[in-house]
Write a protein that holds these residues in place. Sequence first.
Motif, PDB file in Angstrom:
ATOM      1  N   ASP A 187     -34.784  26.420  71.668  1.00  0.00           N
ATOM      2  CA  ASP A 187     -35.622  27.347  70.918  1.00  0.00           C
ATOM      3  C   ASP A 187     -35.844  27.857  71.622  1.00  0.00           C
ATOM      4  OD1 ASP A 187     -38.289  26.129  72.215  1.00  0.00           O
ATOM      5  OD2 ASP A 187     -38.650  24.982  70.480  1.00  0.00           O
ATOM      6  N   PRO A 188     -36.450  29.273  71.736  1.00  0.00           N
ATOM      7  CA  PRO A 188     -37.497  29.887  72.223  1.00  0.00           C
ATOM      8  C   PRO A 188     -38.507  29.631  73.678  1.00  0.00           C
ATOM      9  CG  PRO A 188     -37.702  30.812  70.469  1.00  0.00           C
ATOM     10  CD  PRO A 188     -37.123  28.965  70.293  1.00  0.00           C
ATOM     11  N   ASP A 189     -38.452  28.455  73.720  1.00  0.00           N
ATOM     12  CA  ASP A 189     -39.696  28.057  74.359  1.00  0.00           C
ATOM     13  C   ASP A 189     -39.178  27.115  74.706  1.00  0.00           C
ATOM     14  OD1 ASP A 189     -42.127  28.810  73.130  1.00  0.00           O
ATOM     15  OD2 ASP A 189     -42.016  27.132  71.358  1.00  0.00           O
ATOM     16  N   GLY A 190     -37.624  26.728  75.628  1.00  0.00           N
ATOM     17  CA  GLY A 190     -36.830  26.590  76.500  1.00  0.00           C
ATOM     18  C   GLY A 190     -37.331  25.148  76.170  1.00  0.00           C
ATOM     19  N   CYS A 191     -37.060  24.696  74.331  1.00  0.00           N
ATOM     20  CA  CYS A 191     -37.372  23.337  74.029  1.00  0.00           C
ATOM     21  C   CYS A 191     -35.690  22.832  73.475  1.00  0.00           C
ATOM     22  CB  CYS A 191     -38.001  22.848  73.686  1.00  0.00           C
ATOM     23  SG  CYS A 191     -39.802  23.564  74.413  1.00  0.00           S
ATOM     24  N   GLU A 192     -35.219  21.458  74.035  1.00  0.00           N
ATOM     25  CA  GLU A 192     -33.977  20.748  73.121  1.00  0.00           C
ATOM     26  C   GLU A 192     -34.554  20.610  72.024  1.00  0.00           C
ATOM     27  OE1 GLU A 192     -30.698  17.575  73.813  1.00  0.00           O
ATOM     28  OE2 GLU A 192     -31.786  18.143  75.167  1.00  0.00           O
ATOM     29  N   ILE A 193     -33.978  21.418  70.276  1.00  0.00           N
ATOM     30  CA  ILE A 193     -34.267  20.420  69.291  1.00  0.00           C
ATOM     31  C   ILE A 193     -32.688  20.279  68.654  1.00  0.00           C
ATOM     32  CG2 ILE A 193     -35.548  21.983  69.007  1.00  0.00           C
ATOM     33  CD1 ILE A 193     -33.811  24.405  67.741  1.00  0.00           C
ATOM     34  N   ALA A 194     -31.607  20.428  69.117  1.00  0.00           N
ATOM     35  CA  ALA A 194     -30.636  19.651  68.661  1.00  0.00           C
ATOM     36  C   ALA A 194     -29.452  19.263  69.414  1.00  0.00           C
ATOM     37  CB  ALA A 194     -29.982  20.788  67.131  1.00  0.00           C
ATOM     38  N   LEU A 195     -28.388  18.231  69.379  1.00  0.00           N
ATOM     39  CA  LEU A 195     -27.909  17.985  70.110  1.00  0.00           C
ATOM     40  C   LEU A 195     -26.457  17.828  69.820  1.00  0.00           C
ATOM     41  CD1 LEU A 195     -25.961  17.526  73.116  1.00  0.00           C
ATOM     42  CD2 LEU A 195     -27.391  15.178  73.051  1.00  0.00           C
ATOM     43  N   LEU A 196     -24.953  17.746  69.945  1.00  0.00           N
ATOM     44  CA  LEU A 196     -23.433  18.029  68.734  1.00  0.00           C
ATOM     45  C   LEU A 196     -22.862  17.036  70.327  1.00  0.00           C
ATOM     46  CD1 LEU A 196     -21.972  17.111  66.801  1.00  0.00           C
ATOM     47  CD2 LEU A 196     -21.420  19.164  67.250  1.00  0.00           C
ATOM     48  N   LYS A 197     -22.101  15.922  69.764  1.00  0.00           N
ATOM     49  CA  LYS A 197     -21.465  15.341  71.178  1.00  0.00           C
ATOM     50  C   LYS A 197     -20.095  15.692  70.131  1.00  0.00           C
ATOM     51  CE  LYS A 197     -24.523  12.254  73.315  1.00  0.00           C
ATOM     52  NZ  LYS A 197     -25.435  10.870  73.761  1.00  0.00           N
ATOM     53  N   GLY A 198     -19.295  16.411  70.745  1.00  0.00           N
ATOM     54  CA  GLY A 198     -18.144  16.549  69.826  1.00  0.00           C
ATOM     55  C   GLY A 198     -18.259  17.999  69.195  1.00  0.00           C
ATOM     56  N   PRO A 199     -16.965  18.323  68.219  1.00  0.00           N
ATOM     57  CA  PRO A 199     -17.026  19.622  67.793  1.00  0.00           C
ATOM     58  C   PRO A 199     -17.530  20.021  66.548  1.00  0.00           C
ATOM     59  CG  PRO A 199     -14.340  18.249  66.970  1.00  0.00           C
ATOM     60  CD  PRO A 199     -15.797  17.141  68.180  1.00  0.00           C
ATOM     61  N   ALA A 200     -17.097  20.995  66.115  1.00  0.00           N
ATOM     62  CA  ALA A 200     -18.186  21.476  64.518  1.00  0.00           C
ATOM     63  C   ALA A 200     -17.886  22.716  64.468  1.00  0.00           C
ATOM     64  CB  ALA A 200     -19.274  21.745  64.239  1.00  0.00           C
ATOM     65  N   GLU A 201     -17.771  22.895  62.981  1.00  0.00           N
ATOM     66  CA  GLU A 201     -17.244  24.471  62.607  1.00  0.00           C
ATOM     67  C   GLU A 201     -18.184  25.001  62.557  1.00  0.00           C
ATOM     68  OE1 GLU A 201     -15.776  27.092  61.720  1.00  0.00           O
ATOM     69  OE2 GLU A 201     -13.641  25.987  61.352  1.00  0.00           O
ATOM     70  N   TRP A 202     -18.512  26.165  63.630  1.00  0.00           N
ATOM     71  CA  TRP A 202     -19.500  26.611  63.612  1.00  0.00           C
ATOM     72  C   TRP A 202     -19.362  27.663  63.066  1.00  0.00           C
ATOM     73  CZ3 TRP A 202     -23.833  24.303  65.565  1.00  0.00           C
ATOM     74  CH2 TRP A 202     -22.858  23.626  66.416  1.00  0.00           C
ATOM     75  N   ALA A 203     -18.406  28.313  62.041  1.00  0.00           N
ATOM     76  CA  ALA A 203     -18.761  29.726  61.556  1.00  0.00           C
ATOM     77  C   ALA A 203     -18.921  29.115  59.772  1.00  0.00           C
ATOM     78  CB  ALA A 203     -17.718  29.984  61.096  1.00  0.00           C
ATOM     79  N   SER A 204     -18.903  28.206  59.951  1.00  0.00           N
ATOM     80  CA  SER A 204     -19.057  27.675  58.497  1.00  0.00           C
ATOM     81  C   SER A 204     -20.480  27.927  57.844  1.00  0.00           C
ATOM     82  CB  SER A 204     -19.179  26.058  58.075  1.00  0.00           C
ATOM     83  OG  SER A 204     -20.196  25.395  58.506  1.00  0.00           O
ATOM     84  N   PRO A 205     -20.035  27.806  56.207  1.00  0.00           N
ATOM     85  CA  PRO A 205     -22.074  28.247  55.746  1.00  0.00           C
ATOM     86  C   PRO A 205     -23.242  27.399  56.384  1.00  0.00           C
ATOM     87  CG  PRO A 205     -20.186  28.633  53.840  1.00  0.00           C
ATOM     88  CD  PRO A 205     -19.406  27.800  55.551  1.00  0.00           C
TER      89      PRO A 205
END
Length: 218
Positions: A187-205
């Motif tokens: 996030d804008p404060d430099g804090c990790e808020i989420a992690l994904l180990k593997g692929p995803a469809e990042w353009a999905s709704p």
Amino acid sequence: MTTTPPTRPARLLPWMAGLALLAVAAGAGWYGLSSGQVGGGAAAECKASRAVADRLRPLAKGELAAVNVSGSPKPPPAIAFNGPDGRPRSLQDFRGKTILVNLWATWCVPCREEMPALDKLQAERGGKDFEVVAVNVDTRNAERPKAWLQENGIRNLAYYADPSGKVLQVLQKSGHVVGLPTTLMVDPDGCEIALLKGPAEWASPGALTFVQMALGRS
């Protein structure tokens, strides 16, 4: 070029193959994590980020079901890589905007399959408050990743790279990386808020909604 993502079972086998290749590619030894370690003070620094994480947690479903939204956000390990101009960059350089940091390599099949969606996400949501920071981690033939991006119509992502392999070593040791691709949201404060180990469809709704909510937009 937009590709139709394969079904989740079809993507599992190449991702596992990428995991094995990653072990070979990063087997030169561990890189020190002293600058990337965080303690209770750093976690307290990210207290305000919990509200963002709470908004995102219900959205980790469907194509993003494997996303781990942090229950206690904190700064990610300190990593450094080269920017589009070849000069050193760190995650601190992106303070003030939400970033989706994606680690990829040309030898990783799921990474290549994921790139068109990340490119589309950057085209649709990228701006002063959000950027997809796709960091290439190929350690041989520095021109190959650039050529691959051009050949496959990836036009919207800035080119970030770590030909030294140190980013992988740091994030493997911290437990962030077990294979490629790996993606983390900061996030804008430099804090990790989420992690994904593997692929995803990042353009999905669902993914677009996830990013919108991270930016505080409904």
